[in-house]
Scaffold this active site. Sequence first.
Site, short mmCIF file in Angstrom:
data_model
loop_
_atom_site.label_atom_id
_atom_site.label_comp_id
_atom_site.label_asym_id
_atom_site.label_seq_id
_atom_site.Cartn_x
_atom_site.Cartn_y
_atom_site.Cartn_z
N TYR A 102 -4.81 18.00 19.02
CA TYR A 102 -5.06 19.43 18.81
C TYR A 102 -4.58 20.32 19.96
O TYR A 102 -4.03 21.40 19.71
CB TYR A 102 -6.54 19.66 18.50
CG TYR A 102 -6.85 19.39 17.05
CD1 TYR A 102 -6.77 20.40 16.10
CD2 TYR A 102 -7.21 18.11 16.62
CE1 TYR A 102 -7.02 20.15 14.76
CE2 TYR A 102 -7.46 17.85 15.29
CZ TYR A 102 -7.37 18.87 14.36
OH TYR A 102 -7.61 18.61 13.03
N GLU A 144 -13.48 15.81 11.08
CA GLU A 144 -12.69 14.57 11.06
C GLU A 144 -13.40 13.42 11.77
O GLU A 144 -13.29 12.26 11.34
CB GLU A 144 -11.31 14.83 11.68
CG GLU A 144 -10.44 15.69 10.77
CD GLU A 144 -9.29 16.38 11.48
OE1 GLU A 144 -8.92 15.94 12.60
OE2 GLU A 144 -8.75 17.36 10.92
N ARG A 213 3.76 8.07 3.93
CA ARG A 213 3.73 8.68 2.60
C ARG A 213 2.39 8.36 1.93
O ARG A 213 1.86 7.24 2.07
CB ARG A 213 4.86 8.17 1.71
CG ARG A 213 6.25 8.55 2.18
CD ARG A 213 6.52 10.03 2.11
NE ARG A 213 7.92 10.32 2.44
CZ ARG A 213 8.39 10.47 3.66
NH1 ARG A 213 7.56 10.34 4.72
NH2 ARG A 213 9.67 10.74 3.87
N THR A 287 -0.73 8.91 -12.04
CA THR A 287 -1.36 7.83 -11.29
C THR A 287 -2.84 8.09 -11.00
O THR A 287 -3.67 7.21 -11.27
CB THR A 287 -0.58 7.51 -10.00
OG1 THR A 287 -0.39 8.70 -9.24
CG2 THR A 287 0.77 6.91 -10.35
#
Length: 409
Positions: A102, A144, A213, A287
Amino acid sequence: MATETKTVLDQETKDIIKATVPVLKEHGNAITTRFYQRLFETHPELKNIFNQTNQRKGDQPKALANTVYAAALHIDQLEEILPVVKQVAEKHRSLNIKAEHYPIVGENLLLAMKEVLGDAATDEIIQAWERAYGVIADVFISVEEEMYEEIGNRPGGWVDFRDFEVVKKEKESDVITSFYLRPADGGALASYQPGQYITVKAQMEGEPYNQLRQYSLSWAPGNEMYRISVKREDPINGYPAGKVSTYLHEEVEEGSILPISAPAGDFVLDQADSRPLILISGGVGLTPMMSMLETVIARQHQRDVTFIHAARNEHVHAMKERVEDITEMYTNVTAYTVYDQPSDESACDKVGHIEREWLKEILPTNNAAFYFCGPKGFMRACYQHLKSLGVAAGDIHYEVFGPSEDITA
């Protein structure tokens, strides 16, 4: 979910930030585009994390610009952007972005803002944004951290990447292939919710950086393996072939090892809802819909399901036989197929595209849960059709990379 921050912004800072909202609306994409250029110039190792295809297409800068704009707009009540924070944080967790990233992002974002805005970015404005960025970053880091803790403590869960073996590779259509993945360490498999995705780290020979990905898990939770179904992205409209999809299709075989991150994502099926379920997909967008469909027949036996899939033709339509088997076995499931350019018109229920009047004819009700996934143009049309048919906003569910206005405008 935690929303506390380490710093409280004073009113003067908030006023300055709010005053910059019109500027961000006008110049936000230019700022974030320059930001990513700076980021990769000063920290090229971060190319191991960020999707370079999305950089070229402009999706990543646009998504960041939307997030920065939302944060500025709601600087008085940052809890208002928690849905945006959660969605982005899910992506960050799946990519293993950590707190130490960050400050790097903040420094380059402020410098990009200064470069693009020039003299309009006064020291006062930049200092206010530096304080605001610290608070906004704390919100993301807090959310997070909770996500990392939850997945790390979940049975079978893990943080960072874990090696999985491809135990089965199955061609589903001319362009889509499924990969069945099992932990290489023989350990337990983390559960997931239908609609979630995993991140694959492709380490390709000759490529200087890893390529990450995200692919939706394409069958129901509870199996002994994960399954992803990947479309081979061929060259189109001036864009080259997809590096990772080509690698998976042509080079990865049964026995290959793929590092992946634990399942993530907030586009998930609400299994507490027993109303009719409408699943609409275009192309490889089927999917996550397949995962939802398989989950419903396994766990919500009485729930009525309408499954609508659109594809170019029967040759690129994946998992058609599986859907046909399900409709034969379960009377509560109805399926429709739409082909734009069929080789045989008898192979589908409709030729052309999904249209409002056709939906009006086949849908059992508008008081249902609607989920859709596919290319942006397809999703934009679906959204507009459903809104015009009186479907409540809270019943329309989709996931898009980038600003929601790409779909809702």
